[in-house]
Design a protein around this motif. Sequence first.
Motif, PDB file in Angstrom:
ATOM      1  N   GLU A 121      69.182  61.692 -25.907  1.00 20.30           N
ATOM      2  CA  GLU A 121      67.784  61.387 -25.936  1.00 20.30           C
ATOM      3  C   GLU A 121      67.361  59.792 -27.479  1.00 20.30           C
ATOM      4  OE1 GLU A 121      69.395  64.099 -27.011  1.00 20.30           O
ATOM      5  OE2 GLU A 121      69.443  65.202 -28.450  1.00 20.30           O
ATOM      6  N   LEU A 149      63.667  64.720 -20.248  1.00 17.42           N
ATOM      7  CA  LEU A 149      64.379  65.594 -20.014  1.00 17.42           C
ATOM      8  C   LEU A 149      66.018  65.216 -19.699  1.00 17.42           C
ATOM      9  CD1 LEU A 149      64.146  69.159 -19.254  1.00 17.42           C
ATOM     10  CD2 LEU A 149      63.452  68.266 -17.231  1.00 17.42           C
ATOM     11  N   TYR A 150      66.691  64.489 -18.496  1.00 17.92           N
ATOM     12  CA  TYR A 150      67.842  64.063 -18.067  1.00 17.92           C
ATOM     13  C   TYR A 150      68.683  63.769 -19.581  1.00 17.92           C
ATOM     14  CZ  TYR A 150      67.515  65.713 -13.612  1.00 17.92           C
ATOM     15  OH  TYR A 150      67.235  65.920 -12.512  1.00 17.92           O
ATOM     16  N   ALA A 151      67.495  62.897 -20.452  1.00 15.69           N
ATOM     17  CA  ALA A 151      68.358  62.310 -21.399  1.00 15.69           C
ATOM     18  C   ALA A 151      68.665  63.519 -22.491  1.00 15.69           C
ATOM     19  CB  ALA A 151      66.935  61.431 -21.878  1.00 15.69           C
ATOM     20  N   HIS A 152      67.481  64.907 -22.736  1.00 19.96           N
ATOM     21  CA  HIS A 152      68.107  65.460 -23.614  1.00 19.96           C
ATOM     22  C   HIS A 152      69.333  66.541 -23.420  1.00 19.96           C
ATOM     23  CE1 HIS A 152      64.941  65.666 -26.657  1.00 19.96           C
ATOM     24  NE2 HIS A 152      64.041  64.647 -25.724  1.00 19.96           N
ATOM     25  N   ALA A 153      68.919  66.659 -22.138  1.00 21.24           N
ATOM     26  CA  ALA A 153      69.607  67.590 -21.274  1.00 21.24           C
ATOM     27  C   ALA A 153      71.368  67.011 -21.612  1.00 21.24           C
ATOM     28  CB  ALA A 153      69.948  67.617 -20.135  1.00 21.24           C
ATOM     29  N   LEU A 154      71.677  65.957 -21.750  1.00 18.11           N
ATOM     30  CA  LEU A 154      73.339  65.007 -21.508  1.00 18.11           C
ATOM     31  C   LEU A 154      73.421  64.449 -22.668  1.00 18.11           C
ATOM     32  CD1 LEU A 154      72.088  62.950 -18.145  1.00 18.11           C
ATOM     33  CD2 LEU A 154      73.932  64.818 -18.640  1.00 18.11           C
ATOM     34  N   MET A 210      61.117  63.005 -16.967  1.00 17.59           N
ATOM     35  CA  MET A 210      62.158  63.400 -16.245  1.00 17.59           C
ATOM     36  C   MET A 210      63.188  62.825 -16.128  1.00 17.59           C
ATOM     37  SD  MET A 210      62.806  65.890 -14.174  1.00 17.59           S
ATOM     38  CE  MET A 210      61.918  65.963 -12.168  1.00 17.59           C
ATOM     39  N   VAL A 211      62.992  61.658 -16.803  1.00 20.64           N
ATOM     40  CA  VAL A 211      64.074  60.537 -17.921  1.00 20.64           C
ATOM     41  C   VAL A 211      64.119  61.526 -18.889  1.00 20.64           C
ATOM     42  CG1 VAL A 211      64.783  58.736 -19.123  1.00 20.64           C
ATOM     43  CG2 VAL A 211      64.333  58.599 -16.487  1.00 20.64           C
TER      44      VAL A 211
END
Lengths: 93, 93
Positions: free
Chosen positions: A90, A82-87, A79-80
Amino acid sequence: VVASIGHNSGDVIQKEAQAQLRAFLEQVENLDDEKAALSEAISEKYKEIKSAGFDTKALRKIVAIRKKDKAKHLEEKAMVELYAHALGVEDLV
Amino acid sequence: VVASIGHNSGDVIQKEAQAQLRAFLEQVENLDDEKAALSEAISEKYKEIKSAGFDTKALRKIVAIRKKDKAKHLEEKAMVELYAHALGVEDLV
């Protein structure tokens, strides 16, 4: 129940209960002392590890991760990521 | 110092340091396990004390007080009593 305070004459604890309470206090304090000694031993161990040239912050992180449920940890990690990529961060995770 | 990460070839930890790190991890985890077992034993002890009819909240308070420096505790206690009198709630302390 021999020790209900407030149900004995004059709100005192009867002699037998008093001795039992004193024994319990001693047992709790002995366990607390052993626990404090272990906390001290862990602290000393990390000092030794640091002296050997290792980064104890990194090791503490590994210890903490290994304490967690593995499946749950991997789920949180995903989940972390996923969020890192989205933001767009990464490279930080 | 055999283990400075970032100062070995390709940011890996050398084999000897790796074995040492693994041993340290095991030592820390063993100490952590012993500490967790003691926390559990203390918790069980309080359950036993409660089953014997005692008020564990009161006993925990006594244990906490006895952990403190006596002179410092008596000083703090006197201050609370002073304030209680000043504020008219001396029956509560």
